[in-house]
Design an enzyme around this catalytic site. Sequence first.
Site, mmCIF file in Angstrom:
data_model
loop_
_atom_site.group_PDB
_atom_site.id
_atom_site.type_symbol
_atom_site.label_atom_id
_atom_site.label_comp_id
_atom_site.label_asym_id
_atom_site.label_seq_id
_atom_site.Cartn_x
_atom_site.Cartn_y
_atom_site.Cartn_z
ATOM 1 N N LYS A 422 -2.266 3.909 -12.777
ATOM 2 C CA LYS A 422 -1.506 5.167 -12.708
ATOM 3 C C LYS A 422 -0.528 5.298 -13.875
ATOM 4 O O LYS A 422 0.084 6.359 -14.069
ATOM 5 C CB LYS A 422 -0.797 5.273 -11.364
ATOM 6 C CG LYS A 422 -1.771 5.439 -10.198
ATOM 7 C CD LYS A 422 -1.072 5.462 -8.861
ATOM 8 C CE LYS A 422 -2.076 5.723 -7.736
ATOM 9 N NZ LYS A 422 -3.118 4.691 -7.638
ATOM 10 N N VAL A 462 -6.409 -1.622 -4.994
ATOM 11 C CA VAL A 462 -6.946 -2.841 -4.404
ATOM 12 C C VAL A 462 -7.328 -2.564 -2.948
ATOM 13 O O VAL A 462 -6.620 -1.865 -2.229
ATOM 14 C CB VAL A 462 -5.947 -4.009 -4.488
ATOM 15 C CG1 VAL A 462 -5.836 -4.508 -5.912
ATOM 16 C CG2 VAL A 462 -4.589 -3.622 -3.965
ATOM 17 N N ARG A 554 -1.647 15.722 -2.764
ATOM 18 C CA ARG A 554 -0.202 15.528 -2.634
ATOM 19 C C ARG A 554 0.459 15.675 -3.998
ATOM 20 O O ARG A 554 -0.211 15.572 -5.036
ATOM 21 C CB ARG A 554 0.083 14.136 -2.062
ATOM 22 C CG ARG A 554 -0.499 13.917 -0.681
ATOM 23 C CD ARG A 554 -0.378 12.463 -0.269
ATOM 24 N NE ARG A 554 -1.114 11.578 -1.162
ATOM 25 C CZ ARG A 554 -1.282 10.268 -0.956
ATOM 26 N NH1 ARG A 554 -0.758 9.714 0.109
ATOM 27 N NH2 ARG A 554 -1.955 9.525 -1.812
#
Length: 631
Positions: A422, A462, A554
């Site tokens: 990210k 993960v 979101r």
Amino acid sequence: MLIWNLLFLFTPKYGDLSRYQKRIILSCLDFLVSTFSIFLAFTILYNIGHTLELFALFLPLITGYIVFKVVIFQLFGLYRPVLKYTDLSFLSTISKSVLFTSVIGVFLINLFADRFISESVIIIDGLISIVAVTALRLTIRSVIKSLTILESDSTEKQKLVIYGAGSAGYQLSQSLEQNPEYRLLAFVDDNPEMQGRVLQDVPIYSPHYLESLYKEESFQTIIFAIPNLTIPRRKEIVEHLKALPVQFKTIPTFGELLSNQASLSQIRNINITELLGREEITPYQSLLRVNITDKAVLVTGAGGSIGSEICRQIAQLQPKCLVLFELNELALYTIDMELREQNLNVPIYPYLGNITDKGHFESILKLHRIETIYHAAAYKHVPLVEMNPSIGVYNNVAGTLITARSAIDCGVKNFVLISTDKAVRPTNVMGASKRVAELLIQALAAQNNIGTIFAIVRFGNVLNSSGSVIPRFRKQISEGKAITLTHKDVTRYFISIPEAVSLVIQAGAMAKGGEIFLLDMGNPVRIYDLAVKMIELNGLIPEKDIPINIVGLRPGEKLYEELLIDKNNSNNTQHPQIFYGNEPMLSWEMLETNLENLLYEAKEKNSEEVVKLLKILVPEFNHPLKEVLVS
């Protein structure tokens, strides 16, 4: 059937008898069988009239011989096995016992009755005894099994199929045979030579016959009994059988069996992670040990999903000591207890603390003379950091700066920052904060005259980490609730926690200073498809049994995660799944002022200024200011 019902009604339940009572009953039956055996041996050699005369003449001797035989059965351990679960292994004990009593029997005849009784009687009696005593036990086992089935007929049994007719499948079928809750309908096997045969009185079919079998007699579960089944093959089988509304279960893998983590009889649901994962490359032991073995190692965020697995793997590599640094008391207690219970002979020191507390952190580094740090502590949940940008940025950026500078000041030799995909062209505050953390590590690593080797390891989602979609989906399915999904086309890269940590440790060992290592995450997974597979693995039908509700992206969430490894902008390492990227960086002089301003505004909870400064430090950060909240 009437006889069985009468037996069931008027016979005490076998399970209600004590172990002592069962032994007495079995001893009495052995006495009767032995009496029949010696009598039959006499009648084979002599006529019935002469046999009765000899029995009358030598009754004390014959009775003593029969009692002696039963006593020998007891001494040789014939009454130890639980008859309900035993197999033909008792045949060896019977043979040894009978051989021993036959030798004694021949001696007694020669001593007391050699003119009247032939030694052949004892030989014939021995052969008959072996057959009769064995038959008695098999008959009792069959009767107990029939009564157990009769007793459980009132309860509905779960019908199942075992996939794999090898030794593991055979052992599993034997275990299931003792469980009245299950009924084994069939085996299926990929081997054409096995198909059409019978195992344990159960037919073996081709996998292609399963749909027809389900139409004939619907079953609820398919159990994979192939310990060495590869991930690609398991995916292929489940995909082929997904039309069947059944649950998929499995026995443990060979690795779990060899490490004594599980036994063949421990059946569990197939985890979706077993279908998303890939065949792992064997870790390079030399790389795993470089920064750990015989070294003092500290892990920040030791109680988190990644941090705790780092601790588990470090503990297996014989460090000089392992220091656990964690903010959350329960998380620290849990990983500390788990490691201590393994008795690995590794000194473990758990510390509660905040990574932004420089004094406390440095005192621990000095006390234990730490040589390697794995910095896993961070706020990582995108929506929460989006709602609390100042707190999130201060923890992720200031925490990294303080731990890194402390490492330099205290002479730590190796420092590995755990980062995230990210941080690549971030669209949310969490990703931008991790990119700033990367920049400051790069800048510190480029300074002259520092003794610490810094490295950054960047990877994607993960499997089964706290807050990830898989545990949430699993909970929603188990509760029969609708699965909530932000967008039907959302895709993510996934890697298992143990594999990710193993690659992190190996990447850190290859560091020269300031590299950003990238882990090969495989192919992206469509989250909608993931939800569908999880529903199907539970024997349910998507949209019918479990709805899938699309609720919208979101704030700060990407539809597609960035590809970590760009072949034009990355380089190979000695490990085929680890690369290092050529990422832009800022010198410490260029970074320092904006970094100080960022941390000041974050500490003052000025969220708008925090986002503005993040955009200056990370120009590719795409984030609308209007979405910034209060903290």
